[in-house]
Design a protein around this motif. Structure first.
Motif, mmCIF file in Angstrom:
data_model
loop_
_atom_site.group_PDB
_atom_site.id
_atom_site.type_symbol
_atom_site.label_atom_id
_atom_site.label_comp_id
_atom_site.label_asym_id
_atom_site.label_seq_id
_atom_site.Cartn_x
_atom_site.Cartn_y
_atom_site.Cartn_z
ATOM 1 N N TYR A 147 86.671 -9.724 30.994
ATOM 2 C CA TYR A 147 87.360 -8.562 31.526
ATOM 3 C C TYR A 147 86.464 -7.325 31.370
ATOM 4 C CZ TYR A 147 91.657 -11.157 32.117
ATOM 5 O OH TYR A 147 92.598 -12.057 32.555
ATOM 6 N N TYR A 148 86.344 -6.602 32.451
ATOM 7 C CA TYR A 148 85.499 -5.411 32.480
ATOM 8 C C TYR A 148 86.349 -4.176 32.785
ATOM 9 C CZ TYR A 148 81.663 -8.761 33.049
ATOM 10 O OH TYR A 148 80.766 -9.792 32.890
ATOM 11 N N CYS A 149 86.122 -3.117 32.039
ATOM 12 C CA CYS A 149 86.774 -1.871 32.407
ATOM 13 C C CYS A 149 85.853 -1.077 33.321
ATOM 14 C CB CYS A 149 87.175 -1.060 31.189
ATOM 15 S SG CYS A 149 85.829 -0.529 30.138
ATOM 16 N N ASN A 150 86.473 -0.258 34.119
ATOM 17 C CA ASN A 150 85.744 0.540 35.101
ATOM 18 C C ASN A 150 86.374 1.920 35.184
ATOM 19 O OD1 ASN A 150 85.935 1.414 38.264
ATOM 20 N ND2 ASN A 150 83.904 0.640 37.736
ATOM 21 N N VAL A 151 85.561 2.933 35.237
ATOM 22 C CA VAL A 151 86.078 4.278 35.466
ATOM 23 C C VAL A 151 85.319 4.898 36.623
ATOM 24 C CG1 VAL A 151 86.744 4.586 33.069
ATOM 25 C CG2 VAL A 151 84.536 5.430 33.829
ATOM 26 N N ARG A 152 86.026 5.709 37.362
ATOM 27 C CA ARG A 152 85.441 6.368 38.518
ATOM 28 C C ARG A 152 85.584 7.873 38.367
ATOM 29 N NH1 ARG A 152 88.470 2.658 43.129
ATOM 30 N NH2 ARG A 152 87.902 0.648 42.230
ATOM 31 N N THR A 153 84.456 8.543 38.533
ATOM 32 C CA THR A 153 84.487 9.984 38.636
ATOM 33 C C THR A 153 84.361 10.344 40.114
ATOM 34 O OG1 THR A 153 82.092 10.197 38.408
ATOM 35 C CG2 THR A 153 83.382 10.148 36.380
ATOM 36 N N LEU A 154 84.206 11.578 40.407
ATOM 37 C CA LEU A 154 84.128 11.996 41.801
ATOM 38 C C LEU A 154 82.929 11.362 42.516
ATOM 39 C CD1 LEU A 154 85.341 13.766 44.015
ATOM 40 C CD2 LEU A 154 83.874 15.642 43.202
ATOM 41 N N TYR A 155 81.845 11.177 41.779
ATOM 42 C CA TYR A 155 80.615 10.722 42.424
ATOM 43 C C TYR A 155 80.111 9.373 41.941
ATOM 44 C CZ TYR A 155 80.435 15.623 43.779
ATOM 45 O OH TYR A 155 80.737 16.862 44.277
ATOM 46 N N SER A 156 80.660 8.831 40.868
ATOM 47 C CA SER A 156 80.073 7.638 40.282
ATOM 48 C C SER A 156 81.136 6.661 39.800
ATOM 49 C CB SER A 156 79.171 8.023 39.102
ATOM 50 O OG SER A 156 78.115 8.852 39.509
ATOM 51 N N SER A 157 80.657 5.444 39.535
ATOM 52 C CA SER A 157 81.502 4.389 38.975
ATOM 53 C C SER A 157 80.756 3.806 37.785
ATOM 54 C CB SER A 157 81.753 3.308 40.035
ATOM 55 O OG SER A 157 82.504 2.248 39.500
ATOM 56 N N TYR A 158 81.477 3.581 36.696
ATOM 57 C CA TYR A 158 80.858 3.096 35.473
ATOM 58 C C TYR A 158 81.571 1.842 34.992
ATOM 59 C CZ TYR A 158 79.038 7.865 35.453
ATOM 60 O OH TYR A 158 78.435 9.043 35.803
ATOM 61 N N TRP A 159 80.792 0.939 34.393
ATOM 62 C CA TRP A 159 81.326 -0.337 33.918
ATOM 63 C C TRP A 159 81.122 -0.481 32.423
ATOM 64 C CZ3 TRP A 159 84.055 -3.508 37.031
ATOM 65 C CH2 TRP A 159 83.946 -3.320 38.411
#
Length: 114
Positions: free
Chosen positions: A92-104
Protein backbone atom coordinates in the motif's frame (compact mmCIF):
# COMPACT_ATOMS: atom_id res chain seq x y z
CA UNK A 1 7.56 16.69 0.57
CA UNK A 2 8.46 13.45 2.32
CA UNK A 3 5.91 10.78 3.13
CA UNK A 4 6.25 8.10 5.74
CA UNK A 5 3.70 5.31 5.97
CA UNK A 6 3.03 3.08 8.94
CA UNK A 7 0.78 0.22 9.86
CA UNK A 8 1.22 -2.67 7.47
CA UNK A 9 1.56 -6.22 8.65
CA UNK A 10 0.05 -9.68 8.72
CA UNK A 11 -3.64 -9.99 9.50
CA UNK A 12 -6.12 -12.84 9.36
CA UNK A 13 -9.06 -12.62 7.01
CA UNK A 14 -11.90 -10.72 8.64
CA UNK A 15 -9.52 -8.65 10.69
CA UNK A 16 -8.86 -4.93 10.77
CA UNK A 17 -5.88 -2.69 10.39
CA UNK A 18 -5.22 1.02 10.10
CA UNK A 19 -2.58 2.56 7.89
CA UNK A 20 -1.29 6.06 8.41
CA UNK A 21 0.91 8.32 6.34
CA UNK A 22 2.43 11.58 7.43
CA UNK A 23 3.71 14.25 5.09
CA UNK A 24 6.58 16.46 6.15
CA UNK A 25 8.53 19.28 4.62
CA UNK A 26 7.91 22.95 4.10
CA UNK A 27 6.29 25.25 1.64
CA UNK A 28 3.64 22.89 0.40
CA UNK A 29 -0.13 22.95 0.44
CA UNK A 30 -1.70 19.53 0.12
CA UNK A 31 -4.83 19.08 -1.93
CA UNK A 32 -5.82 15.43 -2.27
CA UNK A 33 -4.40 12.56 -0.25
CA UNK A 34 -4.86 8.94 -1.15
CA UNK A 35 -3.93 5.31 -0.85
CA UNK A 36 -3.01 3.03 -3.72
CA UNK A 37 -2.02 -0.61 -3.69
CA UNK A 38 -0.09 -2.98 -5.86
CA UNK A 39 -0.42 -6.71 -5.62
CA UNK A 40 2.28 -9.01 -7.04
CA UNK A 41 2.06 -9.07 -10.80
CA UNK A 42 -0.62 -6.40 -10.86
CA UNK A 43 -0.70 -2.73 -11.68
CA UNK A 44 -0.94 -0.13 -8.97
CA UNK A 45 -4.55 0.80 -8.34
CA UNK A 46 -6.37 3.48 -6.44
CA UNK A 47 -7.86 2.32 -3.15
CA UNK A 48 -9.22 5.55 -1.71
CA UNK A 49 -8.85 9.28 -2.13
CA UNK A 50 -9.82 12.23 0.04
CA UNK A 51 -9.79 15.88 -0.91
CA UNK A 52 -8.81 18.72 1.36
CA UNK A 53 -12.48 19.41 1.89
CA UNK A 54 -13.18 15.83 2.90
CA UNK A 55 -14.80 14.41 -0.22
CA UNK A 56 -13.92 10.76 -0.68
CA UNK A 57 -13.69 8.25 -3.47
CA UNK A 58 -13.22 4.50 -3.09
CA UNK A 59 -12.46 1.57 -5.32
CA UNK A 60 -15.53 -0.62 -5.68
CA UNK A 61 -13.66 -3.54 -4.12
CA UNK A 62 -13.22 -1.73 -0.79
CA UNK A 63 -16.44 0.25 -0.49
CA UNK A 64 -18.13 -0.40 2.82
CA UNK A 65 -14.99 -1.96 4.30
CA UNK A 66 -12.34 0.76 4.12
CA UNK A 67 -12.54 4.32 5.38
CA UNK A 68 -10.11 7.07 4.47
CA UNK A 69 -9.69 10.13 6.65
CA UNK A 70 -7.20 12.90 7.09
CA UNK A 71 -5.95 15.34 9.67
CA UNK A 72 -5.08 18.53 7.81
CA UNK A 73 -3.32 20.03 10.80
CA UNK A 74 -0.96 17.06 10.92
CA UNK A 75 -0.76 16.51 7.14
CA UNK A 76 -1.65 12.89 7.84
CA UNK A 77 -3.93 10.50 6.01
CA UNK A 78 -5.36 7.30 7.46
CA UNK A 79 -6.91 4.19 5.98
CA UNK A 80 -9.07 2.15 8.31
CA UNK A 81 -9.47 -1.32 6.82
CA UNK A 82 -12.11 -3.70 8.13
CA UNK A 83 -13.30 -7.11 7.03
CA UNK A 84 -10.00 -7.73 5.33
CA UNK A 85 -9.82 -10.35 2.60
CA UNK A 86 -6.86 -12.26 1.17
CA UNK A 87 -7.31 -10.30 -2.05
CA UNK A 88 -6.45 -7.13 -0.12
CA UNK A 89 -2.89 -8.42 0.14
CA UNK A 90 -0.63 -5.86 -1.51
CA UNK A 91 1.89 -3.14 -0.93
CA UNK A 92 0.00 0.00 0.00
CA UNK A 93 1.33 3.38 -1.05
CA UNK A 94 0.21 6.77 0.15
CA UNK A 95 0.07 9.65 -2.26
CA UNK A 96 -0.36 13.37 -1.80
CA UNK A 97 -1.00 15.96 -4.44
CA UNK A 98 -0.16 19.60 -4.29
CA UNK A 99 -1.10 22.12 -6.93
CA UNK A 100 1.85 21.20 -9.11
CA UNK A 101 3.20 17.86 -7.94
CA UNK A 102 2.41 14.35 -6.77
CA UNK A 103 4.41 12.55 -4.10
CA UNK A 104 4.59 8.89 -3.11
CA UNK A 105 5.42 7.18 0.12
CA UNK A 106 7.71 4.19 0.34
CA UNK A 107 4.96 1.60 0.60
CA UNK A 108 3.84 -0.58 3.46
CA UNK A 109 3.04 -4.24 2.99
CA UNK A 110 -0.21 -5.85 4.02
CA UNK A 111 -0.68 -9.60 4.00
CA UNK A 112 -4.09 -11.06 4.73
CA UNK A 113 -4.07 -14.74 5.50
CA UNK A 114 -7.05 -16.97 4.85
Amino acid sequence: VQLQAFGGGLVQAGGSLTLSCAASGSGFNINAMGWYRQAPGEQRELVALITRGGSTNYADSVKGRFTISRDNAKNTVYLQMNSLKPEDTAVYYCNVRTLYSSYWGQGTELTVSS
